[in-house]
Design an enzyme around this catalytic site. Structure first.
Site, PDB file in Angstrom:
ATOM      1  CE  LYS A 116      -1.803   2.815   2.970  1.00 23.64           C
ATOM      2  NZ  LYS A 116      -1.535   4.331   1.891  1.00 23.64           N
TER       3      LYS A 116
ATOM      4  N   GLY B 114      -4.748   3.811  -1.454  1.00 24.84           N
ATOM      5  CA  GLY B 114      -5.775   4.339  -0.437  1.00 24.84           C
ATOM      6  C   GLY B 114      -5.024   4.816   0.514  1.00 24.84           C
ATOM      7  N   GLY B 115      -5.681   5.521   1.514  1.00 22.08           N
ATOM      8  CA  GLY B 115      -5.272   6.111   2.666  1.00 22.08           C
ATOM      9  C   GLY B 115      -5.142   5.459   3.933  1.00 22.08           C
ATOM     10  N   PRO B 116      -5.193   6.042   5.186  1.00 22.49           N
ATOM     11  CG  PRO B 116      -5.038   7.842   6.636  1.00 22.49           C
ATOM     12  CD  PRO B 116      -5.318   7.482   5.201  1.00 22.49           C
TER      13      PRO B 116
ATOM     14  CB  VAL C 229      -6.251   1.075   2.620  1.00 25.42           C
ATOM     15  CG1 VAL C 229      -5.597  -0.019   1.954  1.00 25.42           C
ATOM     16  CG2 VAL C 229      -7.653   1.426   1.834  1.00 25.42           C
ATOM     17  N   GLY C 230      -4.450   1.252   5.217  1.00 23.47           N
ATOM     18  CA  GLY C 230      -3.400   1.057   6.052  1.00 23.47           C
ATOM     19  C   GLY C 230      -3.752   0.176   7.324  1.00 23.47           C
TER      20      GLY C 230
ATOM     21  CD  GLU D 288      13.903   0.574   8.062  1.00 22.01           C
ATOM     22  OE1 GLU D 288      14.571   1.637   8.454  1.00 22.01           O
ATOM     23  OE2 GLU D 288      14.487  -0.461   8.403  1.00 22.01           O
TER      24      GLU D 288
ATOM     25  CB  CYS E 250      14.041   9.001   6.616  1.00 23.16           C
ATOM     26  SG  CYS E 250      14.946   8.063   5.637  1.00 23.16           S
TER      27      CYS E 250
ATOM     28  CD  GLU F  27      11.217  13.319   9.770  1.00 23.98           C
ATOM     29  OE1 GLU F  27       9.606  12.718   9.964  1.00 23.98           O
ATOM     30  OE2 GLU F  27      11.740  12.542   9.267  1.00 23.98           O
TER      31      GLU F  27
HETATM   32  P1  NAD Z   1       3.260   8.876   6.794  1.00 25.29           P
HETATM   33  O1  NAD Z   1       3.559   8.230   8.151  1.00 25.29           O
HETATM   34  O2  NAD Z   1       2.189  10.253   6.857  1.00 25.29           O
HETATM   35  O3  NAD Z   1       2.428   7.767   5.717  1.00 25.29           O
HETATM   36  C1  NAD Z   1       3.030   6.586   5.425  1.00 25.29           C
HETATM   37  C2  NAD Z   1       1.962   5.529   4.828  1.00 25.29           C
HETATM   38  O4  NAD Z   1       1.113   5.019   6.147  1.00 25.29           O
HETATM   39  C3  NAD Z   1       1.130   6.055   3.910  1.00 25.29           C
HETATM   40  O5  NAD Z   1       0.769   5.149   2.917  1.00 25.29           O
HETATM   41  C4  NAD Z   1      -0.355   6.249   4.594  1.00 25.29           C
HETATM   42  O6  NAD Z   1      -1.476   6.266   3.788  1.00 25.29           O
HETATM   43  C5  NAD Z   1      -0.180   5.293   5.507  1.00 25.29           C
HETATM   44  N1  NAD Z   1      -0.958   5.303   6.975  1.00 25.29           N
HETATM   45  C6  NAD Z   1      -1.450   6.618   7.344  1.00 25.29           C
HETATM   46  N2  NAD Z   1      -2.026   6.414   8.605  1.00 25.29           N
HETATM   47  C7  NAD Z   1      -2.100   5.141   8.702  1.00 25.29           C
HETATM   48  C8  NAD Z   1      -2.565   4.346   9.799  1.00 25.29           C
HETATM   49  N3  NAD Z   1      -3.306   4.743  10.728  1.00 25.29           N
HETATM   50  N4  NAD Z   1      -2.393   2.863   9.687  1.00 25.29           N
HETATM   51  C9  NAD Z   1      -1.586   2.232   8.352  1.00 25.29           C
HETATM   52  N5  NAD Z   1      -1.121   2.890   7.650  1.00 25.29           N
HETATM   53  C10 NAD Z   1      -1.469   4.538   7.630  1.00 25.29           C
HETATM   54  O7  NAD Z   1       4.370   9.253   5.852  1.00 25.29           O
HETATM   55  P2  NAD Z   1       4.667   9.956   4.605  1.00 25.29           P
HETATM   56  O8  NAD Z   1       4.416  11.511   5.135  1.00 25.29           O
HETATM   57  O9  NAD Z   1       4.365   9.359   3.668  1.00 25.29           O
HETATM   58  O10 NAD Z   1       6.205   9.912   4.647  1.00 25.29           O
HETATM   59  C11 NAD Z   1       7.213  10.824   5.233  1.00 25.29           C
HETATM   60  C12 NAD Z   1       7.780  10.165   6.658  1.00 25.29           C
HETATM   61  O11 NAD Z   1       8.407   8.786   6.206  1.00 25.29           O
HETATM   62  C13 NAD Z   1       9.020  10.979   7.246  1.00 25.29           C
HETATM   63  O12 NAD Z   1       8.606  10.894   8.735  1.00 25.29           O
HETATM   64  C14 NAD Z   1      10.352  10.133   6.984  1.00 25.29           C
HETATM   65  O13 NAD Z   1      11.382  10.281   7.823  1.00 25.29           O
HETATM   66  C15 NAD Z   1       9.862   8.442   6.931  1.00 25.29           C
HETATM   67  N6  NAD Z   1      10.479   7.895   6.202  1.00 25.29           N
HETATM   68  C16 NAD Z   1      11.384   7.105   6.839  1.00 25.29           C
HETATM   69  C17 NAD Z   1      12.269   6.031   6.052  1.00 25.29           C
HETATM   70  C18 NAD Z   1      13.300   5.241   6.710  1.00 25.29           C
HETATM   71  O14 NAD Z   1      13.773   4.380   6.210  1.00 25.29           O
HETATM   72  N7  NAD Z   1      13.545   5.413   7.962  1.00 25.29           N
HETATM   73  C19 NAD Z   1      12.401   6.447   4.593  1.00 25.29           C
HETATM   74  C20 NAD Z   1      11.639   7.187   3.953  1.00 25.29           C
HETATM   75  C21 NAD Z   1      10.589   8.223   4.880  1.00 25.29           C
END
Ligand code: NAD
Length: 495
Positions: free
Chosen positions: A190, A221-223, A225-226, A264, A298, A397
């Site tokens: 997803k 999809g968004g949260p 689906v997650g 991650e 990140c 961050e």
């Molecule tokens: P985010 O956490 O907002 O979203 C990530 C994913 O989670 C999306 O697909 C989103 O739809 C889904 N999601 C949202 N709410 C959810 C829930 N309640 N349950 C399940 N899934 C849900 O992250 P973002 O803004 O897309 O990405 C940026 C973040 O990712 C930054 O904090 C960055 O540091 C981190 N990041 C970490 C790494 C690493 O390797 N450590 C690499 C890249 C990005």
């Protein structure tokens, strides 16, 4: 001109392209133009994808194939991805708004090199023998001893949900698909709603190589689906790359069914610049790093911890370098930094900048939207000086091109500032004294540290977080372990 892969208007489930009721406009963040209307997954498509992955794991051939056969599929997938390199880059430039240099170097070519190490690992992972031992027979304690041996084998976990963020979407999706599948799992992927096409493209290529149905399923999809993927009892593991806040939600969502969780997450990584460091090199690393994908990385080193004796020279150098960076639409190959992903992210970054100014930090440059860019979600390179480590701009961050400078007098103080963070993803040290630098690198509480800019065999370096930056590791020599579990098989070899 149509952007590659934006014609994909269905979800990839059970080896089929499945139509869905709703679509969502996907924007080019540099122009705000709609690049396509992506299919929007929902509860029922997530349900179908989990079911397909479950069937493919429980009844399909995938987990029973030899590692050699699975590696064959993934090698063919890799070859297709390499063939599509320019199309993938063109998509990322439009979907993420990332500059062409960073797109080719870090978003596409680097991960395509890294995953080859996962293929090698999968082929070299052999069962390990348990040493032959003698033991008293509990049912005949006075009788002859038993002779036993066995083997320790690594097996797949089962159905994995891979949930990814938007900033390096192709890399993040690749980093779920390759190790999970090589280890014999089946996957529901997803992606972020901002970058659906960087995931759906894998469906097209999986189809091209004849990957067995249900092994890879892609649901957008968004949260909601997650959340479904991380609560459903048919899912055995969640491998998540995204923010700290969502990582916390996922861990709690996954707890009721005790899924394996691999996280991650974000960072606020420190770059220590000692008094003996070359200021020009350190300034280039600081500002160059900060502007990678407009600060949406990140592991970027955005907290500059700089010796007081060189702080003002460092700031002047950094400001001069920042002024040379061309910001704009990355469809122009001379552009070095593009926009943020959406207006919501731009506004969030602006909020951090405004509060940073109010908290007493000195704004050195930037601070808002670049004057020449009225369209697109652009934010200027912003440098702060006179920052205290307890300020919000030093602890949170920001995920935008904002760097903060904090002074120090002794190495101990530098380490204590670097470690005074709830994150622990990455770190850096610049110094002319490599031995002191190595000692400091060892004392930074983070999953990786770059000494004088690093270098070397990157595909073999694991990345992952200490503290609230995550649980588990991606890449590196033990990458596949995250997606496997150990089984001991014990047998008698004589009586
Ligand atoms: P985010 O956490 O907002 O979203 C990530 C994913 O989670 C999306 O697909 C989103 O739809 C889904 N999601 C949202 N709410 C959810 C829930 N309640 N349950 C399940 N899934 C849900 O992250 P973002 O803004 O897309 O990405 C940026 C973040 O990712 C930054 O904090 C960055 O540091 C981190 N990041 C970490 C790494 C690493 O390797 N450590 C690499 C890249 C990005």
């Amino acid at each position: 001109m149509s952007i590659p892969f934006t014609q994909l208007d269905k979800l990839y489930i059970a080896g089929q392209w499945v139509a869905v009721r709703d679509t969502e406009a996907v924007l080019n963040p540099a122009t705000e133009a709609v690049i396509g209307h992506a299919p929007l997954g929902d509860h029922s498509s997530a349900d179908a994808a989990i079911d397909a992955a479950r069937q493919a794991f429980d009844r399909g051939p995938w987990p029973q194939l030899s590692t050699f056969e699975r590696a064959g599929y993934l090698r063919r997938l890799h070859a297709e991805l390499v063939t599509e390199r320019d199309a993938i880059a063109a998509l990322i430039i439009a979907e993420v708004g990332c500059s062409q240099g960073v797109t080719y170097g870090m978003q596409v070519d680097m991960p395509l090199r890294h995953v080859l190490t996962a293929i090698d690992q999968s082929l070299s992972d052999q069962p390990r023998p348990i040493a032959t031992q003698t033991a008293v027979n509990p049912f005949n304690p006075g009788g002859p001893l038993l002779l036993g041996s066995g083997s320790i084998e690594r097996e797949p976990i089962g159905v994995v949900a891979g949930i990814t963020g938007y900033n390096f979407p192709f890399l993040l999706n690749l980093a779920k698909i390759f190790p999970a599948l090589l280890a014999g799992n089946t996957l529901v992927l997803k992606p972020s709603p901002f970058t659906p096409y960087s995931a759906l493209l894998f469906g097209q290529l999986a189809e091209r190589i004849g990957l067995p149905a249900g092994v890879l399923n892609i649901v957008t999809g968004g949260p909601q689906v997650g959340a479904m993927l991380s609560t459903d009892p048919r899912v055995d593991m969640v491998s998540f790359t995204g923010s700290e806040a969502v990582g916390i939600s996922i861990m709690s969502q996954a707890s009721a069914t005790l899924k394996r969780v691999h996280l991650e997450l974000g960072g606020k990584s420190a770059l220590i610049v000692r008094a003996d460091a070359d200021i020009q090199t350190a300034g280039m690393a600081a500002v160059g790093g900060l502007t990678v994908n407009a600060g949406q990385g990140c592991a970027l080193l955005t907290r500059f911890v700089v010796h007081e004796s060189i702080r003002s020279a460092f700031i002047q150098t950094a400001q001069a370098i920042a002024s040379q960076i061309k910001i704009g639409d990355p469809s122009d190959p001379t552009v070095m930094m593009g926009p943020l992903i959406r207006e919501s992210q731009r506004a969030k970054v602006q909020g951090f900048i405004d509060r940073g100014r109010d908290s007493g930090a000195t704004l050195v440059c930037g601070g808002g939207r670049p004057a020449h860019l009225s369209q697109g979600y652009f934010s200027d390179i912003t440098l702060f000086d006179d920052v205290r480590n307890d300020m919000e701009i030093a602890q949170e961050e920001i995920f935008g091109p904002v760097g903060v400078t904090i002074g120090f007098d002794t190495d101990e103080e530098a380490l204590s500032i670097a470690n005074d963070s709830r994150f622990g993803l990455n770190g850096g040290v610049y110094t002319a004294d490599a031995a002191v630098g190595l000692d400091m690198a060892r004392r930074i509480r983070a999953g990786s540290v770059y000494l004088n800019g690093g270098g070397g065999q990157m595909p073999y370096a694991p990345i992952g977080g200490y503290k609230r930056s995550g649980i588990g590791r991606e890449f590196g020599p033990d990458w596949l372990k995250e997606f496997t579990q150990e089984k001991s098989i014990i047998y008698p070899i004589g009586r």
